[in-house]
Design a protein around this motif. Structure first.
Motif: not given
Length: 184
Positions: A106-109, A30-37
């Motif tokens: 993860a986007a934050r990493m 859920l936290e990375n949905q947009a980042h990984l899409a």
């Protein structure tokens, strides 16, 4: 039977997920949905459910027990959250002794060297414990971060595949790379 890894790095603990990890996997998705899409296949809404995470973990453990694939998770050191994932998939034995490597962070990493930190021991495990000869990784030509990461790991370009995988609903070209076990 091959024992799945339990690897430590300065920032992570890497292992197969257990069913109890499903809420953490759901939070990661859920936290990375947009980042990984932009880098993944289109996902159905069900993908972002606890039930799907449990099924993913169950299937991943079954693949590992059958030596077909090893979907590994890099947890933070206290295992409160997921920082990245990587999978040795499509394992082929016999004369080939190879697999495909896929990964996500993860986007934050992103941009902190985490994938290099976790893939080095992960690939070493795949060569030593799985006895693989070749690990293949393919990336989108516009994915400069993956190109740099794979080059740092020693992967060499072997080809270019037109419309290779359907990513975000579009058939995308990919650059094909591989890393050969150094002692073979």
């Amino acid at each position: 039977m091959i024992t799945p890894p339990s690897l430590q790095t300065p920032r992570t603990h890497i292992r197969l997920a257990e069913e109890a990890d499903a809420p953490k996997l759901l939070r990661y998705r859920l936290e990375n949905q947009a980042h990984l899409a932009p880098w993944e296949p289109l996902r159905e809404p069900e993908y972002y459910s606890l039930a799907h995470c449990i099924r993913t973990i169950t299937e991943g453990r079954a693949h590992a027990s059958q030596d077909r694939g090893y979907p590994l998770i890099a947890f933070d050191r206290d295992e409160q959250g997921i920082l990245a994932t990587f999978t040795f998939a499509n394992i082929v034995r016999g004369a080939f002794q190879a697999c495909h490597l896929g990964y996500g962070v993860a986007a934050r990493m992103q941009g902190q060297g985490l994938m290099l930190e976790i893939l080095r021991p992960g690939i070493a495990w795949a060569f030593a414990e799985l006895g693989l000869h070749r690990v293949m990784a393919n990336y989108l030509p516009r994915n400069e971060r993956s190109a740099k990461l794979l080059a740092q790991l020693g992967f060499e370009r072997e080809g270019y595949a037109k419309r290779y995988l359907q990513i975000a609903g579009v058939w995308e070209d990919h650059i094909l790379t591989a890393l050969i076990r150094p002692d073979t």
